[in-house]
Write a protein that holds these residues in place. Structure first.
Motif, PDB file in Angstrom:
ATOM      1  N   UNK A 200       0.837  -1.200   0.000  1.00  0.00           N
ATOM      2  CA  UNK A 200       0.000   0.000   0.000  1.00  0.00           C
ATOM      3  C   UNK A 200       0.874   1.254   0.000  1.00  0.00           C
ATOM      4  N   UNK A 201       1.962   1.228   0.754  1.00  0.00           N
ATOM      5  CA  UNK A 201       2.871   2.385   0.781  1.00  0.00           C
ATOM      6  C   UNK A 201       3.443   2.664  -0.617  1.00  0.00           C
ATOM      7  N   UNK A 223       0.482   0.274  15.379  1.00  0.00           N
ATOM      8  CA  UNK A 223       1.311   1.490  15.480  1.00  0.00           C
ATOM      9  C   UNK A 223       2.781   1.152  15.243  1.00  0.00           C
ATOM     10  N   UNK A 224       3.255   0.061  15.828  1.00  0.00           N
ATOM     11  CA  UNK A 224       4.670  -0.310  15.672  1.00  0.00           C
ATOM     12  C   UNK A 224       4.979  -0.738  14.240  1.00  0.00           C
ATOM     13  N   UNK A 225       4.092  -1.530  13.643  1.00  0.00           N
ATOM     14  CA  UNK A 225       4.382  -2.010  12.299  1.00  0.00           C
ATOM     15  C   UNK A 225       4.299  -0.863  11.287  1.00  0.00           C
ATOM     16  N   UNK A 226       3.427   0.113  11.528  1.00  0.00           N
ATOM     17  CA  UNK A 226       3.358   1.281  10.642  1.00  0.00           C
ATOM     18  C   UNK A 226       4.574   2.183  10.827  1.00  0.00           C
ATOM     19  N   UNK A 227       5.068   2.305  12.067  1.00  0.00           N
ATOM     20  CA  UNK A 227       6.312   3.049  12.289  1.00  0.00           C
ATOM     21  C   UNK A 227       7.452   2.389  11.527  1.00  0.00           C
ATOM     22  N   UNK A 228       7.435   1.067  11.471  1.00  0.00           N
ATOM     23  CA  UNK A 228       8.471   0.298  10.779  1.00  0.00           C
ATOM     24  C   UNK A 228       8.395   0.529   9.274  1.00  0.00           C
ATOM     25  N   UNK A 229       7.202   0.551   8.713  1.00  0.00           N
ATOM     26  CA  UNK A 229       7.030   0.636   7.263  1.00  0.00           C
ATOM     27  C   UNK A 229       7.051   2.083   6.768  1.00  0.00           C
ATOM     28  N   UNK A 230       6.329   2.961   7.436  1.00  0.00           N
ATOM     29  CA  UNK A 230       6.198   4.349   6.975  1.00  0.00           C
ATOM     30  C   UNK A 230       7.211   5.283   7.638  1.00  0.00           C
ATOM     31  N   UNK A 231       7.737   4.878   8.800  1.00  0.00           N
ATOM     32  CA  UNK A 231       8.628   5.748   9.560  1.00  0.00           C
ATOM     33  C   UNK A 231       7.840   6.514  10.603  1.00  0.00           C
ATOM     34  N   UNK A 232       8.315   6.497  11.856  1.00  0.00           N
ATOM     35  CA  UNK A 232       7.546   7.131  12.918  1.00  0.00           C
ATOM     36  C   UNK A 232       7.441   8.641  12.722  1.00  0.00           C
ATOM     37  N   UNK A 233       8.365   9.248  11.976  1.00  0.00           N
ATOM     38  CA  UNK A 233       8.263  10.686  11.686  1.00  0.00           C
ATOM     39  C   UNK A 233       7.097  11.000  10.764  1.00  0.00           C
ATOM     40  N   UNK A 234       6.575   9.977  10.101  1.00  0.00           N
ATOM     41  CA  UNK A 234       5.471  10.188   9.161  1.00  0.00           C
ATOM     42  C   UNK A 234       4.114   9.845   9.761  1.00  0.00           C
ATOM     43  N   UNK A 235       4.069   9.679  11.078  1.00  0.00           N
ATOM     44  CA  UNK A 235       2.812   9.460  11.784  1.00  0.00           C
ATOM     45  C   UNK A 235       2.099  10.801  11.922  1.00  0.00           C
ATOM     46  N   UNK A 264      -1.004   7.928   8.477  1.00  0.00           N
ATOM     47  CA  UNK A 264       0.415   8.032   8.117  1.00  0.00           C
ATOM     48  C   UNK A 264       0.542   8.623   6.729  1.00  0.00           C
ATOM     49  N   UNK A 265       1.656   9.277   6.515  1.00  0.00           N
ATOM     50  CA  UNK A 265       1.973   9.789   5.189  1.00  0.00           C
ATOM     51  C   UNK A 265       3.230   9.105   4.681  1.00  0.00           C
ATOM     52  N   UNK A 266       3.490   9.215   3.389  1.00  0.00           N
ATOM     53  CA  UNK A 266       4.638   8.524   2.799  1.00  0.00           C
ATOM     54  C   UNK A 266       5.946   9.235   3.122  1.00  0.00           C
ATOM     55  N   UNK A 267       5.927  10.563   3.106  1.00  0.00           N
ATOM     56  CA  UNK A 267       7.116  11.336   3.452  1.00  0.00           C
ATOM     57  C   UNK A 267       6.723  12.395   4.470  1.00  0.00           C
ATOM     58  N   UNK A 268       7.693  12.892   5.222  1.00  0.00           N
ATOM     59  CA  UNK A 268       7.400  13.907   6.232  1.00  0.00           C
ATOM     60  C   UNK A 268       7.116  15.253   5.570  1.00  0.00           C
TER      61      UNK A 268
END
Length: 345
Positions: A200-201, A223-235, A264-268
């Motif tokens: 999806x990303x 939350x953890x798996x999305x931080x892993x895939x998208x990056x926690x800065x993109x939450x 979540x977004x793809x980039x910050x």
């Protein structure tokens, strides 16, 4: 003679290129994500490639202090994560078949409805929609113990796979779910979610956003798996949604009346600036300054219990822009009260 030979060679090269292009177009596989990732890495760090292989010693030198070679490190791991990554990268050989007779406005519609296993569909969408989707919303299984059948393997057709793994009976009815008694109850859910979220990303535009519904059961893992895939800065944040009913009150703990939507977004740096004002909004927000539209609102309490004696701590003075003390006085002349306490004003 030399020119004739050169022309023939050029023609042969053209035919070869055309055949390669045709072969790629009619390939039955979905996008090769591993190959795409290698090409991206080659664009950024061409010096770490030896022919078509990656020299990891050179890559470590290039990345310098950003390499973590410690045995213990902060990361989110579970049994089967490596396989889940490979599953996301394995091309699909499935095919999307159109159904004209079940469609509406076939020639003019701008909508597409796809029915099928979402992992296979996400793989098939990679070629046409990679980096093109503005927004994705998904409502995955909450892992309540009976809301999905696991596990994934689609080298063979789906029905045959269910039969081989004993997930359906002789009549084709599902017989197994990810029950809470399973020793890998949360692991199975993570292995189901991980490849789908990775794919999806890939579909999102750089400023694209994904919204994912979940409840308390897997909120922490999601939350953890999305931080892993998208990056926690993109939450971007967590939207709390009232479900309209309370569950779990007889469990000895707190009852739950909410579920959640993680964004979540793809980039910050993506700015969710909100929706434009409607005509109804514009009638109310009829003032404007350098910060945008605004409306005046009533700060004095009105209706029942609006007198000073009703709420004495709500009676105090407020300085206006000219420095005057303003008190909440009703139109009828009696001392009223504000809607807010002084510390909140």
């Amino acid at each position: 003679m030399a020119n004739l030979i050169e022309n023939k060679i050029n023609n042969l090269e053209g035919i070869k290129e055309k055949n390669i292009e045709t072969t790629e177009k009619i390939s039955g596989q979905s996008l090769d994500i591993v190959k795409e990732n290698i090409l991206k890495l080659k664009e950024i760090f061409p010096e770490v490639f030896c022919e078509d292989k990656i020299d990891f010693e050179r890559l470590q030198d290039v990345l310098g202090n950003y390499i973590d070679d410690k045995e213990e490190r902060y990361r989110f791991e579970w049994y089967g994560k490596s396989q889940a990554i490979r599953m996301a990268q394995t091309p699909s050989r499935g095919t999307l078949r159109p159904f004209r007779e079940e469609s509406k406005n076939w020639d003019t519609t701008e909508n597409l409805y796809i029915e099928g296993d979402n992992l296979e569909v996400l793989k098939l969408l990679q070629k046409s929609y990679q980096n093109k989707i503005k927004m994705i919303y998904i409502d995955p299984p909450y892992n309540t113990g009976n809301d999905f059948v696991y596990k994934d393997d689609y080298k063979d057709n789906l029905q045959n796979y269910f039969e081989v793994t004993g997930q359906v009976d002789d009549d084709g009815n599902k017989t197994s779910t990810n029950s809470e008694s399973s020793g890998r109850y949360h692991t199975n859910w993570l292995n189901m979610m991980y490849p789908r979220l990775r794919l999806a990303r890939n579909l999102l535009k750089d400023d694209g956003v994904i919204f994912i519904s979940i409840d308390d059961n897997e909120f922490g893992n999601l939350k953890k798996v999305c931080d892993d895939i998208f990056g926690e800065d993109n939450f971007l944040g967590n939207i709390v949604r009232a479900t309209g009913q309370t569950t779990g009150q007889d469990s000895g703990g707190l009852g739950s009346s909410f579920d959640y939507v993680l964004a979540y977004t793809k980039i910050s740096g993506v700015d969710l600036s909100g929706l434009p004002l409607t005509e109804h909004d514009l009638k109310r927000f009829d003032n404007e300054d350098e910060r945008g539209k605004y409306a005046y609102d009533q700060m004095r309490k009105t209706g029942s219990n609006d007198r000073r004696e009703d709420r004495p701590n709500m009676y105090y003075s407020i300085k206006d822009p000219d420095g005057n003390d303003i008190y909440p006085i009703a139109a009828a002349g009696y001392e009223s009260c504000w809607r807010f306490r002084k510390k909140n004003i």
